[in-house]
Scaffold this motif. Structure first.
Motif, PDB file in Angstrom:
ATOM      1  N   ASP A 188      10.037   1.561  -4.366  1.00  0.00           N
ATOM      2  CA  ASP A 188      11.249   1.910  -5.069  1.00  0.00           C
ATOM      3  C   ASP A 188      11.515   3.028  -5.328  1.00  0.00           C
ATOM      4  O   ASP A 188      12.626   3.778  -5.049  1.00  0.00           O
ATOM      5  CB  ASP A 188      11.827   0.744  -5.848  1.00  0.00           C
ATOM      6  CG  ASP A 188      11.815  -0.999  -5.175  1.00  0.00           C
ATOM      7  OD1 ASP A 188      12.142  -0.824  -4.112  1.00  0.00           O
ATOM      8  OD2 ASP A 188      11.573  -1.629  -5.908  1.00  0.00           O
ATOM      9  N   ARG A 189      10.608   3.360  -6.322  1.00  0.00           N
ATOM     10  CA  ARG A 189      10.635   4.725  -7.222  1.00  0.00           C
ATOM     11  C   ARG A 189       9.204   5.434  -7.268  1.00  0.00           C
ATOM     12  O   ARG A 189       8.189   4.527  -7.232  1.00  0.00           O
ATOM     13  CB  ARG A 189      11.176   4.495  -8.444  1.00  0.00           C
ATOM     14  CG  ARG A 189      12.861   5.020  -8.443  1.00  0.00           C
ATOM     15  CD  ARG A 189      13.354   4.911  -9.734  1.00  0.00           C
ATOM     16  NE  ARG A 189      13.048   3.999 -10.683  1.00  0.00           N
ATOM     17  CZ  ARG A 189      12.659   4.232 -12.043  1.00  0.00           C
ATOM     18  NH1 ARG A 189      12.827   5.129 -12.665  1.00  0.00           N
ATOM     19  NH2 ARG A 189      12.225   2.923 -12.540  1.00  0.00           N
ATOM     20  N   SER A 249      12.729   8.432  -4.971  1.00  0.00           N
ATOM     21  CA  SER A 249      12.100   7.612  -3.436  1.00  0.00           C
ATOM     22  C   SER A 249      11.226   8.572  -2.795  1.00  0.00           C
ATOM     23  O   SER A 249      11.194  10.030  -3.203  1.00  0.00           O
ATOM     24  CB  SER A 249      13.190   7.069  -2.851  1.00  0.00           C
ATOM     25  OG  SER A 249      13.780   8.059  -2.380  1.00  0.00           O
ATOM     26  N   ARG A 273       3.206  -6.944  -0.323  1.00  0.00           N
ATOM     27  CA  ARG A 273       4.598  -6.964  -0.002  1.00  0.00           C
ATOM     28  C   ARG A 273       5.142  -8.310  -0.106  1.00  0.00           C
ATOM     29  O   ARG A 273       6.311  -8.731  -0.490  1.00  0.00           O
ATOM     30  CB  ARG A 273       4.924  -6.142   0.992  1.00  0.00           C
ATOM     31  CG  ARG A 273       4.627  -4.695   0.778  1.00  0.00           C
ATOM     32  CD  ARG A 273       5.420  -3.938   2.114  1.00  0.00           C
ATOM     33  NE  ARG A 273       4.913  -4.142   3.673  1.00  0.00           N
ATOM     34  CZ  ARG A 273       3.699  -3.406   3.957  1.00  0.00           C
ATOM     35  NH1 ARG A 273       3.474  -2.586   3.267  1.00  0.00           N
ATOM     36  NH2 ARG A 273       3.158  -3.748   4.805  1.00  0.00           N
ATOM     37  N   GLU A 309      11.080  -4.552  -9.692  1.00  0.00           N
ATOM     38  CA  GLU A 309      10.762  -3.038  -9.224  1.00  0.00           C
ATOM     39  C   GLU A 309       9.283  -2.763  -8.953  1.00  0.00           C
ATOM     40  O   GLU A 309       8.552  -3.233  -9.639  1.00  0.00           O
ATOM     41  CB  GLU A 309      11.422  -2.113 -10.038  1.00  0.00           C
ATOM     42  CG  GLU A 309      11.584  -0.652  -9.330  1.00  0.00           C
ATOM     43  CD  GLU A 309      12.133   0.270 -10.273  1.00  0.00           C
ATOM     44  OE1 GLU A 309      12.410   1.662  -9.680  1.00  0.00           O
ATOM     45  OE2 GLU A 309      12.169   0.120 -11.433  1.00  0.00           O
TER      46      GLU A 309
END
Length: 519
Positions: free
Chosen positions: A481-482, A496, A455, A303
Motif C-alpha cells: 500500500d505504501r 506507492s 497476500r 495496511e
C-alpha cells in the motif's frame, strides 16, 4: 581407642555426606538463578557480552564454587576444630611452649592470607582467559566452513594459543606462589620442632615439665602446625573459588529488565495502528553514531507498509524498536494510540509475527520449532496447515522422520529454515506481521509462492492484520500500500510504487539498478 576412632570416622563421613548434599543444592540453585538473571536482561546487555563468556560463567565458574561447600569449607571446619583443640591442650601443658607455637602459627597464618589473596586474583584472571579461549574455539567451530574456505586454520590456532599462553603464565605464577607457601610451612614447621626441643629440654632440666609432657607437646604441636597448613591450603583454594565466582555473583545480582518488572496494559483487541513519532535512536555503545533521526511513520490497521533503503539506513532498527528490543533515544512509538512502554510487552509480542532475514531454529524437532512461542492450544493439524501455507509441508514430509525430524544445521538449507520460520509466524495468527527480508533465502518459485500465501493470509483478515515488510528485492514489495524509503537513518520518500517511480528519487534509482542487475 578403637571405638573412638571408629566414631570419629563415622562423624567425618556423615559430615562429608551433608556437605556434598549442600554442595549439590547450592550449585543447582546458583545455575538456575544465574540463568534466570541472564534471560531477563535487555538485548543491549547481550550486545556487550560474548556467548563464550556467559556459558563459561554458567559452566566452569559455577562448578568452581561447588568446591567451596563440597570440599574447602568441609576441610577448613574440620582442621580449625582440630587446631583449636590442640592449641588449648598445648597451653595447658606449657604456656611458654604454647606461646612459641602460637607465634609460629600466627606467622604461618599471615603468609597464608597473602597467598590466598594472590590466588584469588589469579583465579579471576584464569577464568577470564578461559572464557576468552572458549569464545575463540566456539566462534571457530561455528564458522568452520568459512575458516576452511579461506584457509585460516593457522590464524585461528594462533588466536587460541595466545590465550593458552596467558593461561600458562598464570599457572606458572601460581605454581611459584604455591612453592613459596610450602617453603614457608616447612621452615616454620621445623622451627617449631627445634624450639620445642631446645626450650623443652631446658624446662626438663629445670624440672618444670617431664619428658612425657614434652613428647605429648611435640606430637600436639605437629598436629597444630599441620592443621594450620591444611587450613591455609584449603583457604587458598577457597580464595580461588571466590575469585572465580565474583563475576558470577555480579551477574546474579543484575536486576531484570524494566520490561519484565512493569505490568503494562492489555488492550481488549489489537487493531495494529502503529505510529513512530519523531523517533531517534543510537546504540549505547556508539552514542556518537545516530542510527535513526526524526523518524515519523504512521501505519494504518490492515495496511501493508514496505520499508526499503541502502544497507545501514536503519530499516531493521525500526523493527527492533517496534519489538521493543531497544528503547528509542528520543520520541515515542504508539500502538493503537498507546505508548509502547505502557503496554504489556509479553502480551504485545504474542500478537506479533516476526520472520527475520536469517532465522535461527532450535535444536528440537520441526513441529516444535513451528509451535515455538505460540501460547494457544495447537494441534498437529494446525502445524501442518501452517507448513502448507508456507510451502514447507512437502519437503518436511520427505525428511526421514517428517515433522519429528530433529533440526540440524547441515540438514536444512537456508530457504527451508526460512519457510519453517514463516510457518511459525502464520501459525500465531498475529495482528501485526513483520517480514524482515523474509524471502531473501528463497528461490524464485518458493518466493513467488510465499508472497502469494502472505497476500492470501492478509486478505482473509484485512481488518485486523497489519504487515510491515523490509526488503532489498524491490520486486517483492511493489504491491504494498505504501513504501517508505530510508537513507542515513531518515525517511526521505514515501508513497506507492508508482508514485515513487514518478518522483524519480532514491527509490527509482534503486529500482533501475536492480533491473539492470537482473538484465
Amino acid at each position: 581407642m578403637c571405638c573412638s576412632w571408629n566414631l570419629q570416622v563415622k562423624i567425618f563421613g556423615i559430615r562429608g555426606c551433608c556437605f556434598g548434599i549442600a554442595n549439590m543444592i547450592l550449585v543447582k540453585r546458583m545455575r538456575e538463578t544465574l540463568y534466570s538473571a541472564l534471560l531477563l536482561q535487555d538485548i543491549s546487555f547481550f550486545d556487550n557480552e560474548t556467548v563464550g563468556d556467559l556459558t563459561s560463567r554458567l559452566g566452569s565458574d559455577c562448578q568452581q564454587v561447588s568446591r567451596v561447600i563440597g570440599n574447602d569449607l568441609n576441610l577448613i571446619l574440620r582442621n580449625v576444630l582440630q587446631a583449636t583443640g590442640a592449641l588449648i591442650y598445648l597451653i595447658i601443658l606449657s604456656w611458654k611452649l604454647g606461646s612459641f607455637t602460637l607465634l609460629i602459627c600466627t606467622t604461618l597464618a599471615a603468609v597464608m592470607l597473602i597467598y590466598g589473596q594472590y590466588q584469588k586474583k589469579a583465579a579471576k584472571l584464569t577464568q577470564e582467559f578461559t572464557a576468552s579461549a572458549n569464545e575463540v574455539a566456539q566462534e571457530t567451530f561455528s564458522l568452520m566452513r568459512t575458516v576452511r574456505i579461506y584457509g585460516t586454520e593457522k590464524v585461528e590456532l594462533g588466536r587460541y594459543k595466545l590465550w593458552l599462553e596467558k593461561l600458562a603464565n598464570i599457572s606458572l605464577r601460581q605454581s611459584a606462589a604455591y612453592g613459596f607457601w610450602n617453603l614457608s610451612f616447612n621452615t616454620l614447621y621445623h622451627s617449631t620442632q627445634v624450639i620445642a626441643v631446645l626450650v623443652g629440654g631446658t624446662s626438663i632440666l629445670a624440672g618444670h615439665i617431664t619428658a612425657e609432657q614434652l613428647t605429648k607437646f611435640i606430637l600436639y604441636s605437629e598436629w597444630l602446625i599441620y592443621s594450620t597448613w591444611w587450613v591455609g591450603d584449603n583457604l587458598s583454594s577457597l580464595m580461588q573459588s571466590i575469585g572465580a565466582s565474583e563475576k558470577v555473583f555480579g551477574l546474579m545480582d543484575l536486576l531484570p529488565s524494566d520490561q519484565f518488572l512493569s505490568k503494562g496494559l492489555k488492550l481488549p483487541r489489537l487493531m495494529g495502528h502503529i505510529e513512530f513519532v519523531n523517533v531517534a535512536f543510537y546504540y549505547p555503545s556508539r552514542e556518537m553514531v545516530p542510527v535513526l533521526r526524526h523518524v515519523n511513520i504512521s501505519v494504518h490497521p490492515g495496511e501493508v507498509l514496505a520499508i526499503v533503503g541502502l544497507s545501514g539506513s536503519g530499516k531493521s532498527t525500526i523493527v527492533n524498536l517496534l519489538l521493543r528490543l531497544y528503547e528509542p533515544t528520543n520520541g515515542q512509538i504508539l500502538i493503537d494510540g498507546f505508548s509502547l512502554g505502557e503496554l504489556d510487552i509479553k502480551w504485545l509480542r504474542e500478537r506479533i509475527g516476526y520472520v527475520g532475514q536469517e532465522p535461527k531454529l532450535f535444536h528440537m524437532d520441526i513441529s516444535s520449532n513451528i509451535r515455538y512461542g505460540c501460547t494457544r492450544d495447537i494441534t498437529q493439524e494446525d502445524v501442518e496447515w501452517a507448513a502448507k501455507q508456507a510451502y514447507a509441508h512437502e519437503f518436511i514430509s520427505s525428511l526421514p522422520n517428517g515433522y519429528k525430524t530433529l533440526v540440524d544445521d547441515d540438514l536444512l538449507s537456508g530457504g527451508q529454515k526460512q519457510r519453517i520460520a514463516i510457518a511459525r509466524a502464520i501459525l500465531r495468527d498475529p495482528a501485526i506481521l513483520i517480514l524482515d527480508e523474509a524471502t531473501s533465502a528463497l528461490d524464485a518459485e518458493s518466493e513467488h509462492n510465499v508472497k502469494g500465501v502472505l497476500r492470501a493470509v492478509r486478505s482473509e483478515s484485512m481488518a485486523k492484520r497489519t504487515v510491515i515488510v523490509i526488503a532489498h528485492r524491490l520486486s517483492t514489495i511493489q504491491a504494498a500500500d505504501r513504501i517508505v524509503v530510508m537513507d542515513g537513518g531518515q525517511v526521505v520518500e514515501m508513497g506507492s510504487h508508482r508514485e515513487l517511480l514518478h518522483q524519480d528519487g532514491l527509490y527509482a534509482r534503486l529500482n533501475r539498478r536492480q533491473a539492470d542487475a537482473v538484465a
